[in-house]
Design a protein around this motif. Structure first.
Motif, PDB file in Angstrom:
ATOM      1  N   ALA A  47       0.830  -1.212   0.000  1.00  0.00           N
ATOM      2  CA  ALA A  47       0.000   0.000   0.000  1.00  0.00           C
ATOM      3  C   ALA A  47       0.861   1.258   0.000  1.00  0.00           C
ATOM      4  O   ALA A  47       0.548   2.234  -0.693  1.00  0.00           O
ATOM      5  CB  ALA A  47      -0.934  -0.002   1.217  1.00  0.00           C
ATOM      6  N   ILE A  48       1.953   1.240   0.737  1.00  0.00           N
ATOM      7  CA  ILE A  48       2.858   2.392   0.767  1.00  0.00           C
ATOM      8  C   ILE A  48       3.474   2.613  -0.611  1.00  0.00           C
ATOM      9  O   ILE A  48       3.541   3.740  -1.101  1.00  0.00           O
ATOM     10  CB  ILE A  48       3.947   2.200   1.841  1.00  0.00           C
ATOM     11  N   ILE A  49       3.910   1.532  -1.244  1.00  0.00           N
ATOM     12  CA  ILE A  49       4.493   1.644  -2.587  1.00  0.00           C
ATOM     13  C   ILE A  49       3.460   2.185  -3.570  1.00  0.00           C
ATOM     14  O   ILE A  49       3.757   3.060  -4.388  1.00  0.00           O
ATOM     15  CB  ILE A  49       5.048   0.281  -3.046  1.00  0.00           C
ATOM     16  N   GLN A  50       2.234   1.696  -3.465  1.00  0.00           N
ATOM     17  CA  GLN A  50       1.164   2.161  -4.355  1.00  0.00           C
ATOM     18  C   GLN A  50       0.869   3.648  -4.116  1.00  0.00           C
ATOM     19  O   GLN A  50       0.697   4.408  -5.064  1.00  0.00           O
ATOM     20  CB  GLN A  50      -0.090   1.324  -4.123  1.00  0.00           C
ATOM     21  N   ASN A  51       0.850   4.059  -2.860  1.00  0.00           N
ATOM     22  CA  ASN A  51       0.604   5.466  -2.544  1.00  0.00           C
ATOM     23  C   ASN A  51       1.739   6.354  -3.049  1.00  0.00           C
ATOM     24  O   ASN A  51       1.493   7.450  -3.555  1.00  0.00           O
ATOM     25  CB  ASN A  51       0.424   5.659  -1.038  1.00  0.00           C
ATOM     26  N   ARG A  52       2.972   5.894  -2.899  1.00  0.00           N
ATOM     27  CA  ARG A  52       4.111   6.666  -3.409  1.00  0.00           C
ATOM     28  C   ARG A  52       4.010   6.845  -4.921  1.00  0.00           C
ATOM     29  O   ARG A  52       4.293   7.919  -5.447  1.00  0.00           O
ATOM     30  CB  ARG A  52       5.425   5.980  -3.057  1.00  0.00           C
ATOM     31  N   GLN A  53       3.605   5.780  -5.616  1.00  0.00           N
ATOM     32  CA  GLN A  53       3.464   5.865  -7.073  1.00  0.00           C
ATOM     33  C   GLN A  53       2.351   6.835  -7.439  1.00  0.00           C
ATOM     34  O   GLN A  53       2.488   7.617  -8.374  1.00  0.00           O
ATOM     35  CB  GLN A  53       3.185   4.477  -7.664  1.00  0.00           C
ATOM     36  N   ALA A  54       1.248   6.804  -6.684  1.00  0.00           N
ATOM     37  CA  ALA A  54       0.142   7.721  -6.951  1.00  0.00           C
ATOM     38  C   ALA A  54       0.572   9.173  -6.723  1.00  0.00           C
ATOM     39  O   ALA A  54       0.229  10.066  -7.505  1.00  0.00           O
ATOM     40  CB  ALA A  54      -1.054   7.375  -6.063  1.00  0.00           C
ATOM     41  N   VAL A  55       1.337   9.407  -5.668  1.00  0.00           N
ATOM     42  CA  VAL A  55       1.835  10.761  -5.392  1.00  0.00           C
ATOM     43  C   VAL A  55       2.778  11.208  -6.500  1.00  0.00           C
ATOM     44  O   VAL A  55       2.722  12.350  -6.956  1.00  0.00           O
ATOM     45  CB  VAL A  55       2.531  10.815  -4.010  1.00  0.00           C
ATOM     46  N   LYS A  56       3.647  10.307  -6.953  1.00  0.00           N
ATOM     47  CA  LYS A  56       4.581  10.641  -8.041  1.00  0.00           C
ATOM     48  C   LYS A  56       3.810  10.978  -9.314  1.00  0.00           C
ATOM     49  O   LYS A  56       4.123  11.951  -9.997  1.00  0.00           O
ATOM     50  CB  LYS A  56       5.540   9.485  -8.297  1.00  0.00           C
ATOM     51  N   ASN A  57       2.791  10.173  -9.634  1.00  0.00           N
ATOM     52  CA  ASN A  57       1.981  10.444 -10.818  1.00  0.00           C
ATOM     53  C   ASN A  57       1.283  11.792 -10.714  1.00  0.00           C
ATOM     54  O   ASN A  57       1.244  12.559 -11.680  1.00  0.00           O
ATOM     55  CB  ASN A  57       0.948   9.334 -11.032  1.00  0.00           C
ATOM     56  N   LEU A  58       0.731  12.096  -9.546  1.00  0.00           N
ATOM     57  CA  LEU A  58       0.061  13.378  -9.337  1.00  0.00           C
ATOM     58  C   LEU A  58       1.049  14.519  -9.445  1.00  0.00           C
ATOM     59  O   LEU A  58       0.767  15.551 -10.068  1.00  0.00           O
ATOM     60  CB  LEU A  58      -0.630  13.391  -7.965  1.00  0.00           C
ATOM     61  N   ASP A  59       2.231  14.339  -8.870  1.00  0.00           N
ATOM     62  CA  ASP A  59       3.271  15.368  -8.941  1.00  0.00           C
ATOM     63  C   ASP A  59       3.687  15.617 -10.392  1.00  0.00           C
ATOM     64  O   ASP A  59       3.814  16.770 -10.821  1.00  0.00           O
ATOM     65  CB  ASP A  59       4.474  14.939  -8.103  1.00  0.00           C
ATOM     66  N   ASP A  60       3.873  14.536 -11.145  1.00  0.00           N
ATOM     67  CA  ASP A  60       4.219  14.677 -12.568  1.00  0.00           C
ATOM     68  C   ASP A  60       3.118  15.408 -13.325  1.00  0.00           C
ATOM     69  O   ASP A  60       3.393  16.273 -14.162  1.00  0.00           O
ATOM     70  CB  ASP A  60       4.464  13.304 -13.203  1.00  0.00           C
ATOM     71  N   HIS A  61       1.871  15.060 -13.038  1.00  0.00           N
ATOM     72  CA  HIS A  61       0.730  15.700 -13.696  1.00  0.00           C
ATOM     73  C   HIS A  61       0.677  17.193 -13.359  1.00  0.00           C
ATOM     74  O   HIS A  61       0.505  18.030 -14.249  1.00  0.00           O
ATOM     75  CB  HIS A  61      -0.561  15.005 -13.264  1.00  0.00           C
ATOM     76  N   LEU A  62       0.856  17.514 -12.072  1.00  0.00           N
ATOM     77  CA  LEU A  62       0.824  18.922 -11.663  1.00  0.00           C
ATOM     78  C   LEU A  62       1.988  19.705 -12.273  1.00  0.00           C
ATOM     79  O   LEU A  62       1.816  20.836 -12.724  1.00  0.00           O
ATOM     80  CB  LEU A  62       0.860  19.038 -10.141  1.00  0.00           C
ATOM     81  N   ASN A  63       3.179  19.102 -12.295  1.00  0.00           N
ATOM     82  CA  ASN A  63       4.329  19.774 -12.900  1.00  0.00           C
ATOM     83  C   ASN A  63       4.113  19.994 -14.389  1.00  0.00           C
ATOM     84  O   ASN A  63       4.494  21.033 -14.931  1.00  0.00           O
ATOM     85  CB  ASN A  63       5.613  18.980 -12.657  1.00  0.00           C
ATOM     86  N   GLY A  64       3.500  19.023 -15.061  1.00  0.00           N
ATOM     87  CA  GLY A  64       3.188  19.167 -16.481  1.00  0.00           C
ATOM     88  C   GLY A  64       2.218  20.305 -16.714  1.00  0.00           C
ATOM     89  O   GLY A  64       2.389  21.136 -17.621  1.00  0.00           O
ATOM     90  N   ASN A  65       1.179  20.363 -15.874  1.00  0.00           N
ATOM     91  CA  ASN A  65       0.203  21.455 -15.990  1.00  0.00           C
ATOM     92  C   ASN A  65       0.858  22.793 -15.685  1.00  0.00           C
ATOM     93  O   ASN A  65       0.585  23.788 -16.364  1.00  0.00           O
ATOM     94  CB  ASN A  65      -0.979  21.232 -15.044  1.00  0.00           C
ATOM     95  N   LEU A  66       1.705  22.820 -14.681  1.00  0.00           N
ATOM     96  CA  LEU A  66       2.366  24.067 -14.299  1.00  0.00           C
ATOM     97  C   LEU A  66       3.261  24.567 -15.431  1.00  0.00           C
ATOM     98  O   LEU A  66       3.257  25.759 -15.745  1.00  0.00           O
ATOM     99  CB  LEU A  66       3.192  23.865 -13.025  1.00  0.00           C
ATOM    100  N   SER A  67       3.994  23.661 -16.066  1.00  0.00           N
ATOM    101  CA  SER A  67       4.871  24.091 -17.167  1.00  0.00           C
ATOM    102  C   SER A  67       4.042  24.613 -18.332  1.00  0.00           C
ATOM    103  O   SER A  67       4.430  25.591 -18.982  1.00  0.00           O
ATOM    104  CB  SER A  67       5.789  22.953 -17.609  1.00  0.00           C
TER     105      SER A  67
END
Length: 93
Positions: A47-67
């Motif tokens: 579950a921790i690994i899955q949550n970390r991956q979800a956070v990374k995906n969200l971070d990538d998505h937000l950074n993409g939107n921000l750029s």
């Protein structure tokens, strides 16, 4: 052996067997508890690994939107600046 010794052995046998059974049950209980704890640890780790991956995906998505937002803002600022330069050039002519 005398009758008293045999009687003591026979009388003590159920208590000895009960104690032995309790010891075995306790050992099995600890073994089962350890297995359950290991299983829960594995589930929590997954579950921790899955949550970390979800956070990374969200971070990538937000950074993409921000750029994209920054690029759009820069493009808009450049367009306004060009328009202002062109507008000033037309009014002087």
């Amino acid at each position: 052996m005398s009758d008293t010794v045999w009687l003591a052995l026979i009388a003590g046998m159920p208590a000895t067997l009960t104690a032995l059974a309790g010891l075995i049950a306790s050992w099995r209980g600890r073994k089962i508890a350890a297995e359950k704890q290991k299983e829960m640890h594995q589930e929590n780790t997954a579950a921790i690994i899955q949550n970390r991956q979800a956070v990374k995906n969200l971070d990538d998505h937000l950074n993409g939107n921000l750029s994209r937002i920054v690029a759009a803002a820069v493009a808009e600022a450049l367009a306004k600046e060009r328009l202002a330069v062109l507008t000033k050039g037309e009014t002087k002519s």
